[in-house]
Write a protein that holds these residues in place. Structure first.
Motif, PDB file in Angstrom:
ATOM      1  N   LYS A 137      13.972   6.660  -1.193  1.00  0.00           N
ATOM      2  CA  LYS A 137      14.138   7.529  -0.023  1.00  0.00           C
ATOM      3  C   LYS A 137      13.545   8.901  -0.322  1.00  0.00           C
ATOM      4  O   LYS A 137      13.958   9.578  -1.265  1.00  0.00           O
ATOM      5  N   LEU A 138      12.563   9.286   0.475  1.00  0.00           N
ATOM      6  CA  LEU A 138      11.939  10.606   0.368  1.00  0.00           C
ATOM      7  C   LEU A 138      12.055  11.330   1.699  1.00  0.00           C
ATOM      8  O   LEU A 138      12.210  10.693   2.746  1.00  0.00           O
ATOM      9  N   ASN A 139      11.930  12.646   1.665  1.00  0.00           N
ATOM     10  CA  ASN A 139      12.062  13.435   2.890  1.00  0.00           C
ATOM     11  C   ASN A 139      10.762  14.087   3.340  1.00  0.00           C
ATOM     12  O   ASN A 139      10.698  14.658   4.422  1.00  0.00           O
ATOM     13  N   GLY A 140       9.730  14.003   2.535  1.00  0.00           N
ATOM     14  CA  GLY A 140       8.461  14.611   2.925  1.00  0.00           C
ATOM     15  C   GLY A 140       7.347  14.216   1.981  1.00  0.00           C
ATOM     16  O   GLY A 140       7.598  13.674   0.901  1.00  0.00           O
ATOM     17  N   SER A 141       6.096  14.468   2.405  1.00  0.00           N
ATOM     18  CA  SER A 141       4.904  14.141   1.595  1.00  0.00           C
ATOM     19  C   SER A 141       4.961  12.711   1.058  1.00  0.00           C
ATOM     20  O   SER A 141       4.733  12.465  -0.126  1.00  0.00           O
ATOM     21  N   ILE A 142       5.282  11.796   1.952  1.00  0.00           N
ATOM     22  CA  ILE A 142       5.426  10.384   1.569  1.00  0.00           C
ATOM     23  C   ILE A 142       4.142   9.842   0.947  1.00  0.00           C
ATOM     24  O   ILE A 142       4.168   9.011   0.039  1.00  0.00           O
ATOM     25  N   GLU A 143       2.999  10.354   1.425  1.00  0.00           N
ATOM     26  CA  GLU A 143       1.702   9.834   0.953  1.00  0.00           C
ATOM     27  C   GLU A 143       1.509  10.009  -0.555  1.00  0.00           C
ATOM     28  O   GLU A 143       0.726   9.287  -1.173  1.00  0.00           O
ATOM     29  N   LEU A 144       2.219  10.962  -1.147  1.00  0.00           N
ATOM     30  CA  LEU A 144       2.092  11.208  -2.591  1.00  0.00           C
ATOM     31  C   LEU A 144       2.614  10.047  -3.435  1.00  0.00           C
ATOM     32  O   LEU A 144       2.143   9.815  -4.540  1.00  0.00           O
ATOM     33  N   ALA A 145       3.610   9.338  -2.913  1.00  0.00           N
ATOM     34  CA  ALA A 145       4.327   8.348  -3.726  1.00  0.00           C
ATOM     35  C   ALA A 145       3.419   7.289  -4.343  1.00  0.00           C
ATOM     36  O   ALA A 145       3.467   7.067  -5.560  1.00  0.00           O
ATOM     37  N   PRO A 146       2.552   6.619  -3.552  1.00  0.00           N
ATOM     38  CA  PRO A 146       1.683   5.624  -4.191  1.00  0.00           C
ATOM     39  C   PRO A 146       0.589   6.258  -5.050  1.00  0.00           C
ATOM     40  O   PRO A 146       0.146   5.668  -6.047  1.00  0.00           O
ATOM     41  N   THR A 160      -2.809   9.106  13.956  1.00  0.00           N
ATOM     42  CA  THR A 160      -4.265   8.882  13.957  1.00  0.00           C
ATOM     43  C   THR A 160      -4.719   8.158  12.695  1.00  0.00           C
ATOM     44  O   THR A 160      -5.782   7.551  12.678  1.00  0.00           O
ATOM     45  N   GLY A 161      -3.938   8.245  11.625  1.00  0.00           N
ATOM     46  CA  GLY A 161      -4.315   7.639  10.355  1.00  0.00           C
ATOM     47  C   GLY A 161      -5.153   8.557   9.474  1.00  0.00           C
ATOM     48  O   GLY A 161      -5.472   8.217   8.336  1.00  0.00           O
ATOM     49  N   ARG A 162      -5.458   9.748   9.970  1.00  0.00           N
ATOM     50  CA  ARG A 162      -6.326  10.663   9.226  1.00  0.00           C
ATOM     51  C   ARG A 162      -5.700  11.111   7.906  1.00  0.00           C
ATOM     52  O   ARG A 162      -6.373  11.156   6.872  1.00  0.00           O
ATOM     53  N   THR A 163      -4.390  11.420   7.930  1.00  0.00           N
ATOM     54  CA  THR A 163      -3.718  11.862   6.698  1.00  0.00           C
ATOM     55  C   THR A 163      -3.777  10.773   5.635  1.00  0.00           C
ATOM     56  O   THR A 163      -3.996  11.059   4.451  1.00  0.00           O
ATOM     57  N   LEU A 164      -3.586   9.525   6.051  1.00  0.00           N
ATOM     58  CA  LEU A 164      -3.671   8.416   5.097  1.00  0.00           C
ATOM     59  C   LEU A 164      -5.065   8.344   4.479  1.00  0.00           C
ATOM     60  O   LEU A 164      -5.218   8.276   3.251  1.00  0.00           O
ATOM     61  N   ILE A 165      -6.065   8.352   5.334  1.00  0.00           N
ATOM     62  CA  ILE A 165      -7.451   8.218   4.868  1.00  0.00           C
ATOM     63  C   ILE A 165      -7.821   9.345   3.915  1.00  0.00           C
ATOM     64  O   ILE A 165      -8.450   9.116   2.867  1.00  0.00           O
ATOM     65  N   ASN A 167      -6.030  10.822   1.935  1.00  0.00           N
ATOM     66  CA  ASN A 167      -5.333  10.658   0.659  1.00  0.00           C
ATOM     67  C   ASN A 167      -5.599   9.291   0.022  1.00  0.00           C
ATOM     68  O   ASN A 167      -4.855   8.856  -0.859  1.00  0.00           O
ATOM     69  N   GLY A 168      -6.663   8.640   0.450  1.00  0.00           N
ATOM     70  CA  GLY A 168      -7.060   7.377  -0.166  1.00  0.00           C
ATOM     71  C   GLY A 168      -6.159   6.203   0.154  1.00  0.00           C
ATOM     72  O   GLY A 168      -6.112   5.212  -0.577  1.00  0.00           O
ATOM     73  N   LEU A 169      -5.424   6.300   1.265  1.00  0.00           N
ATOM     74  CA  LEU A 169      -4.533   5.218   1.681  1.00  0.00           C
ATOM     75  C   LEU A 169      -5.029   4.608   2.990  1.00  0.00           C
ATOM     76  O   LEU A 169      -5.890   5.177   3.659  1.00  0.00           O
ATOM     77  N   GLU A 170      -4.457   3.468   3.360  1.00  0.00           N
ATOM     78  CA  GLU A 170      -4.798   2.853   4.640  1.00  0.00           C
ATOM     79  C   GLU A 170      -3.605   2.053   5.153  1.00  0.00           C
ATOM     80  O   GLU A 170      -2.788   1.561   4.368  1.00  0.00           O
ATOM     81  N   PRO A 171      -3.486   1.918   6.481  1.00  0.00           N
ATOM     82  CA  PRO A 171      -2.420   1.081   7.035  1.00  0.00           C
ATOM     83  C   PRO A 171      -2.653  -0.376   6.645  1.00  0.00           C
ATOM     84  O   PRO A 171      -3.783  -0.859   6.687  1.00  0.00           O
ATOM     85  N   LYS A 172      -1.589  -1.050   6.245  1.00  0.00           N
ATOM     86  CA  LYS A 172      -1.679  -2.463   5.870  1.00  0.00           C
ATOM     87  C   LYS A 172      -1.101  -3.364   6.959  1.00  0.00           C
ATOM     88  O   LYS A 172      -1.624  -4.417   7.242  1.00  0.00           O
ATOM     89  N   GLU A 173       0.026  -2.943   7.517  1.00  0.00           N
ATOM     90  CA  GLU A 173       0.694  -3.732   8.549  1.00  0.00           C
ATOM     91  C   GLU A 173       1.390  -2.785   9.515  1.00  0.00           C
ATOM     92  O   GLU A 173       1.902  -1.753   9.113  1.00  0.00           O
ATOM     93  N   THR A 174       1.418  -3.147  10.795  1.00  0.00           N
ATOM     94  CA  THR A 174       2.185  -2.402  11.794  1.00  0.00           C
ATOM     95  C   THR A 174       3.549  -3.057  11.951  1.00  0.00           C
ATOM     96  O   THR A 174       3.639  -4.261  12.199  1.00  0.00           O
ATOM     97  N   ILE A 175       4.595  -2.265  11.782  1.00  0.00           N
ATOM     98  CA  ILE A 175       5.959  -2.781  11.921  1.00  0.00           C
ATOM     99  C   ILE A 175       6.388  -2.758  13.379  1.00  0.00           C
ATOM    100  O   ILE A 175       6.910  -3.735  13.914  1.00  0.00           O
ATOM    101  N   VAL A 176       6.176  -1.611  14.040  1.00  0.00           N
ATOM    102  CA  VAL A 176       6.589  -1.484  15.440  1.00  0.00           C
ATOM    103  C   VAL A 176       5.845  -0.312  16.075  1.00  0.00           C
ATOM    104  O   VAL A 176       5.521   0.667  15.397  1.00  0.00           O
ATOM    105  N   ASP A 177       5.573  -0.415  17.369  1.00  0.00           N
ATOM    106  CA  ASP A 177       4.991   0.700  18.118  1.00  0.00           C
ATOM    107  C   ASP A 177       6.112   1.663  18.496  1.00  0.00           C
ATOM    108  O   ASP A 177       7.218   1.240  18.863  1.00  0.00           O
ATOM    109  N   ILE A 178       5.799   2.949  18.420  1.00  0.00           N
ATOM    110  CA  ILE A 178       6.787   4.004  18.664  1.00  0.00           C
ATOM    111  C   ILE A 178       6.363   4.834  19.872  1.00  0.00           C
ATOM    112  O   ILE A 178       5.184   5.086  20.075  1.00  0.00           O
TER     113      ILE A 178
END
Length: 215
Positions: A137-146, A160-165, A167-178
């Motif tokens: 469980k984290l409260n911020g900067s989740i992208e740092l963990a991997p 948009t996915g820009r923050t992931l990209i 930081n060298g990450l990408e979406p793998k699976e969609t759980i639910v639309d929000i």
């Protein structure tokens, strides 16, 4: 006079949602003035608005401090408040996703480490596919963990996915639309039924809105 108390989420989403209420016939001019007030009333429309932290809207509604409010579907899924969900307002759209490094491949022979702000959503998702996980469980900067080897993947909101990209990450699976949902306190829905139903119908009649929900 019978007031309908409305909890709005602070920030860009709340400002957009207020404009929807205004369009639907529930304007409150004081809310658009430059001030530090938290409560705004319009006796003619019978509405009283107040700004709260987005994650707190459902608490105010569930506990009856607000009759109705607007909360993201992510909050409703994570905290499961005892409220009625009356309409999908069609704004604040994003996705709850599993994301990881581009070269990540899930090794099912070991426990998957998942960093997230949404442990219930993550646990329910992986439980449905019978995957053993270790929630971090984290409260911020989740992208740092991997990136730092703290987790294998993250479960987080992706717009948009820009923050992931970046930081060298990408979406793998969609759980639910929000998206943003119009919710009601259950007791208020019973005793202020006409006013709340009318409000839901007015909001549902706007171009952005898709009516849905559990009542």
């Amino acid at each position: 006079m019978e007031w309908v108390n409305i909890a709005l989420p602070k920030g860009r989403l709340g400002e957009k949602v207020y404009q929807m209420f205004k369009q639907a016939g529930y304007a409150c001019p004081a809310i658009e003035e430059e001030n530090r007030k938290l409560v705004f009333e319009n006796p003619e429309a019978g509405v009283r608005y107040f700004w709260v932290k987005p994650s707190d809207v459902a608490i105010y509604v569930e506990r009856g401090a607000a009759d109705v409010g607007v909360a993201g579907k992510d909050i409703l899924l994570e905290y499961v408040p005892d409220v009625y969900e009356l309409a999908d307002l069609g704004v604040g759209k994003c996705r709850m996703c599993v994301a990881g490094k581009k070269d990540f491949r899930d090794d099912r022979s070991r426990t998957l480490r998942v960093a997230t702000k949404f442990p219930r959503i993550a646990r329910n998702y992986y439980s449905a596919v019978s995957r053993d996980i270790d929630i971090i469980k984290l409260n911020g900067s989740i992208e740092l963990a991997p990136l730092l080897g703290l987790s294998d993947v993250i479960v987080d909101i992706v717009e948009t996915g820009r923050t992931l990209i970046e930081n060298g990450l990408e979406p793998k699976e969609t759980i639910v639309d929000i998206s943003a949902r119009f919710i009601s306190n259950k007791v208020s829905y019973k005793f202020k039924n006409d006013a709340i139903r009318r409000m839901a119908q007015c909001l549902a009649g706007l171009p952005e809105t898709n009516q849905g929900g559990s009542v």
